[in-house]
Design a protein around this motif. Structure first.
Motif, PDB file in Angstrom:
ATOM      1  N   PHE A   1      -0.888  22.323   4.141  1.00  0.00           N
ATOM      2  CA  PHE A   1      -2.248  21.915   3.794  1.00  0.00           C
ATOM      3  C   PHE A   1      -2.329  20.398   3.723  1.00  0.00           C
ATOM      4  O   PHE A   1      -1.339  19.728   3.446  1.00  0.00           O
ATOM      5  N   MET A   2      -3.526  19.894   3.909  1.00  0.00           N
ATOM      6  CA  MET A   2      -3.753  18.451   3.845  1.00  0.00           C
ATOM      7  C   MET A   2      -3.893  17.946   2.411  1.00  0.00           C
ATOM      8  O   MET A   2      -3.645  16.780   2.145  1.00  0.00           O
ATOM      9  N   THR A   3      -4.310  18.822   1.497  1.00  0.00           N
ATOM     10  CA  THR A   3      -4.496  18.390   0.109  1.00  0.00           C
ATOM     11  C   THR A   3      -3.764  19.314  -0.850  1.00  0.00           C
ATOM     12  O   THR A   3      -3.570  20.506  -0.571  1.00  0.00           O
ATOM     13  N   LYS A   4      -3.404  18.753  -1.981  1.00  0.00           N
ATOM     14  CA  LYS A   4      -2.763  19.532  -3.034  1.00  0.00           C
ATOM     15  C   LYS A   4      -3.712  20.615  -3.540  1.00  0.00           C
ATOM     16  O   LYS A   4      -3.290  21.740  -3.792  1.00  0.00           O
ATOM     17  N   GLU A   5      -4.966  20.270  -3.666  1.00  0.00           N
ATOM     18  CA  GLU A   5      -5.946  21.228  -4.189  1.00  0.00           C
ATOM     19  C   GLU A   5      -6.053  22.452  -3.296  1.00  0.00           C
ATOM     20  O   GLU A   5      -6.089  23.582  -3.788  1.00  0.00           O
ATOM     21  N   ALA A   6      -6.090  22.249  -1.981  1.00  0.00           N
ATOM     22  CA  ALA A   6      -6.175  23.376  -1.040  1.00  0.00           C
ATOM     23  C   ALA A   6      -4.921  24.238  -1.126  1.00  0.00           C
ATOM     24  O   ALA A   6      -4.990  25.474  -1.129  1.00  0.00           O
ATOM     25  N   ALA A   7      -3.772  23.594  -1.204  1.00  0.00           N
ATOM     26  CA  ALA A   7      -2.510  24.332  -1.284  1.00  0.00           C
ATOM     27  C   ALA A   7      -2.420  25.139  -2.575  1.00  0.00           C
ATOM     28  O   ALA A   7      -2.016  26.305  -2.562  1.00  0.00           O
ATOM     29  N   MET A   8      -2.802  24.532  -3.680  1.00  0.00           N
ATOM     30  CA  MET A   8      -2.699  25.235  -4.955  1.00  0.00           C
ATOM     31  C   MET A   8      -3.705  26.382  -5.044  1.00  0.00           C
ATOM     32  O   MET A   8      -3.410  27.424  -5.642  1.00  0.00           O
ATOM     33  N   SER A   9      -4.836  26.218  -4.408  1.00  0.00           N
ATOM     34  CA  SER A   9      -5.817  27.300  -4.357  1.00  0.00           C
ATOM     35  C   SER A   9      -5.250  28.487  -3.569  1.00  0.00           C
ATOM     36  O   SER A   9      -5.378  29.641  -3.972  1.00  0.00           O
ATOM     37  N   ARG A  10      -4.593  28.170  -2.458  1.00  0.00           N
ATOM     38  CA  ARG A  10      -3.976  29.226  -1.644  1.00  0.00           C
ATOM     39  C   ARG A  10      -2.818  29.881  -2.393  1.00  0.00           C
ATOM     40  O   ARG A  10      -2.646  31.101  -2.345  1.00  0.00           O
ATOM     41  N   GLU A  11      -2.017  29.097  -3.090  1.00  0.00           N
ATOM     42  CA  GLU A  11      -0.916  29.651  -3.880  1.00  0.00           C
ATOM     43  C   GLU A  11      -1.461  30.664  -4.892  1.00  0.00           C
ATOM     44  O   GLU A  11      -0.925  31.761  -5.034  1.00  0.00           O
ATOM     45  N   TYR A  12      -2.522  30.294  -5.569  1.00  0.00           N
ATOM     46  CA  TYR A  12      -3.132  31.179  -6.560  1.00  0.00           C
ATOM     47  C   TYR A  12      -3.603  32.476  -5.904  1.00  0.00           C
ATOM     48  O   TYR A  12      -3.391  33.566  -6.438  1.00  0.00           O
TER      49      TYR A  12
ATOM     50  N   GLU B   1      11.739  21.026   2.028  1.00  0.00           N
ATOM     51  CA  GLU B   1      13.207  21.009   2.114  1.00  0.00           C
ATOM     52  C   GLU B   1      13.840  20.719   0.756  1.00  0.00           C
ATOM     53  O   GLU B   1      14.802  21.383   0.357  1.00  0.00           O
ATOM     54  N   LYS B   2      13.321  19.740   0.055  1.00  0.00           N
ATOM     55  CA  LYS B   2      13.860  19.381  -1.265  1.00  0.00           C
ATOM     56  C   LYS B   2      13.686  20.537  -2.252  1.00  0.00           C
ATOM     57  O   LYS B   2      14.591  20.846  -3.029  1.00  0.00           O
ATOM     58  N   ARG B   3      12.530  21.193  -2.200  1.00  0.00           N
ATOM     59  CA  ARG B   3      12.270  22.307  -3.117  1.00  0.00           C
ATOM     60  C   ARG B   3      13.192  23.490  -2.825  1.00  0.00           C
ATOM     61  O   ARG B   3      13.690  24.135  -3.749  1.00  0.00           O
ATOM     62  N   LEU B   4      13.438  23.765  -1.552  1.00  0.00           N
ATOM     63  CA  LEU B   4      14.342  24.861  -1.196  1.00  0.00           C
ATOM     64  C   LEU B   4      15.757  24.569  -1.697  1.00  0.00           C
ATOM     65  O   LEU B   4      16.443  25.463  -2.208  1.00  0.00           O
TER      66      LEU B   4
ATOM     67  N   MET C   1       0.844  -1.179   0.000  1.00  0.00           N
ATOM     68  CA  MET C   1       0.000   0.000   0.000  1.00  0.00           C
ATOM     69  C   MET C   1       0.897   1.252   0.000  1.00  0.00           C
ATOM     70  O   MET C   1       1.818   1.349   0.807  1.00  0.00           O
ATOM     71  N   PRO C   2       0.642   2.209  -0.893  1.00  0.00           N
ATOM     72  CA  PRO C   2       1.492   3.399  -0.958  1.00  0.00           C
ATOM     73  C   PRO C   2       1.285   4.305   0.254  1.00  0.00           C
ATOM     74  O   PRO C   2       0.213   4.358   0.845  1.00  0.00           O
ATOM     75  N   VAL C   3       2.343   4.997   0.612  1.00  0.00           N
ATOM     76  CA  VAL C   3       2.275   5.968   1.699  1.00  0.00           C
ATOM     77  C   VAL C   3       1.688   7.254   1.137  1.00  0.00           C
ATOM     78  O   VAL C   3       2.127   7.749   0.104  1.00  0.00           O
ATOM     79  N   ILE C   4       0.680   7.772   1.808  1.00  0.00           N
ATOM     80  CA  ILE C   4       0.056   9.016   1.365  1.00  0.00           C
ATOM     81  C   ILE C   4       0.645  10.163   2.166  1.00  0.00           C
ATOM     82  O   ILE C   4       0.608  10.156   3.396  1.00  0.00           O
ATOM     83  N   ASP C   5       1.196  11.129   1.483  1.00  0.00           N
ATOM     84  CA  ASP C   5       1.805  12.293   2.112  1.00  0.00           C
ATOM     85  C   ASP C   5       0.778  13.410   2.176  1.00  0.00           C
ATOM     86  O   ASP C   5       0.299  13.869   1.150  1.00  0.00           O
ATOM     87  N   HIS C   6       0.412  13.795   3.361  1.00  0.00           N
ATOM     88  CA  HIS C   6      -0.584  14.846   3.530  1.00  0.00           C
ATOM     89  C   HIS C   6       0.053  16.214   3.702  1.00  0.00           C
ATOM     90  O   HIS C   6      -0.612  17.140   4.152  1.00  0.00           O
ATOM     91  N   ASN C   7       1.302  16.348   3.401  1.00  0.00           N
ATOM     92  CA  ASN C   7       1.968  17.629   3.552  1.00  0.00           C
ATOM     93  C   ASN C   7       2.122  18.302   2.199  1.00  0.00           C
ATOM     94  O   ASN C   7       2.879  17.855   1.352  1.00  0.00           O
ATOM     95  N   HIS C   8       1.384  19.357   2.051  1.00  0.00           N
ATOM     96  CA  HIS C   8       1.457  20.178   0.856  1.00  0.00           C
ATOM     97  C   HIS C   8       1.707  21.593   1.335  1.00  0.00           C
ATOM     98  O   HIS C   8       1.055  22.067   2.267  1.00  0.00           O
ATOM     99  N   PHE C   9       2.675  22.250   0.725  1.00  0.00           N
ATOM    100  CA  PHE C   9       3.134  23.537   1.217  1.00  0.00           C
ATOM    101  C   PHE C   9       2.987  24.632   0.172  1.00  0.00           C
ATOM    102  O   PHE C   9       3.232  24.406  -1.012  1.00  0.00           O
ATOM    103  N   VAL C  10       2.638  25.812   0.650  1.00  0.00           N
ATOM    104  CA  VAL C  10       2.732  27.035  -0.124  1.00  0.00           C
ATOM    105  C   VAL C  10       3.777  27.860   0.607  1.00  0.00           C
ATOM    106  O   VAL C  10       3.762  27.950   1.842  1.00  0.00           O
TER     107      VAL C  10
ATOM    108  N   THR D   1       4.780  23.094  -3.163  1.00  0.00           N
ATOM    109  CA  THR D   1       5.546  21.854  -3.195  1.00  0.00           C
ATOM    110  C   THR D   1       4.950  20.861  -2.211  1.00  0.00           C
ATOM    111  O   THR D   1       4.211  21.243  -1.305  1.00  0.00           O
ATOM    112  N   ASN D   2       5.306  19.596  -2.386  1.00  0.00           N
ATOM    113  CA  ASN D   2       4.926  18.595  -1.393  1.00  0.00           C
ATOM    114  C   ASN D   2       6.141  18.153  -0.575  1.00  0.00           C
ATOM    115  O   ASN D   2       6.039  17.283   0.273  1.00  0.00           O
ATOM    116  N   ASN D   3       7.291  18.781  -0.831  1.00  0.00           N
ATOM    117  CA  ASN D   3       8.514  18.504  -0.067  1.00  0.00           C
ATOM    118  C   ASN D   3       9.289  19.811   0.033  1.00  0.00           C
ATOM    119  O   ASN D   3      10.076  20.148  -0.856  1.00  0.00           O
TER     120      ASN D   3
END
Length: 90
Positions: free
Chosen positions: A58-69, A29-32, A1-10, A25-27
């Motif tokens: 954010f818990m979801t990519k959609e929420a994070a991307m909405s905030r980024e926008y 440190e790596k993005r920085l 079963m894949p690990v689900i990452d709930h960390n999405h950052f703006v 990003t969803n990571n």
């Protein structure tokens, strides 16, 4: 079963020229590291050193991307207030 990452950052970076870059990003440190190595966004290349001045999680990519926008649509003054932890009504 894949690990689900709930960390999405703006995040907001302050470039050496004083401008701001907002990204998703969803990571964080790596993005920085990618930004610092010149492998991040085209906008940040050659604008270093870069400083992380703000981020939200954010818990979801959609929420994070909405905030980024939403942040990208803010004017400079609103972004400065966001970074300082102020609201437009303070």
């Amino acid at each position: 079963m894949p690990v689900i990452d709930h960390n999405h950052f703006v995040y907001i970076l302050e470039c050496a020229d004083g401008t701001y870059y907002t990204g998703y990003t969803n990571n964080l440190e790596k993005r920085l590291r990618a930004h610092e190595q010149g492998k991040g966004a085209k906008y940040t290349r050659g604008r270093g050193p870069l400083k992380l001045i703000y981020h939200e999680t954010f818990m979801t990519k959609e929420a994070a991307m909405s905030r980024e926008y939403a942040i990208k649509r803010m004017n400079r003054q609103a972004k400065v207030q966001l970074v300082k932890g102020e609201t437009m009504n303070d």
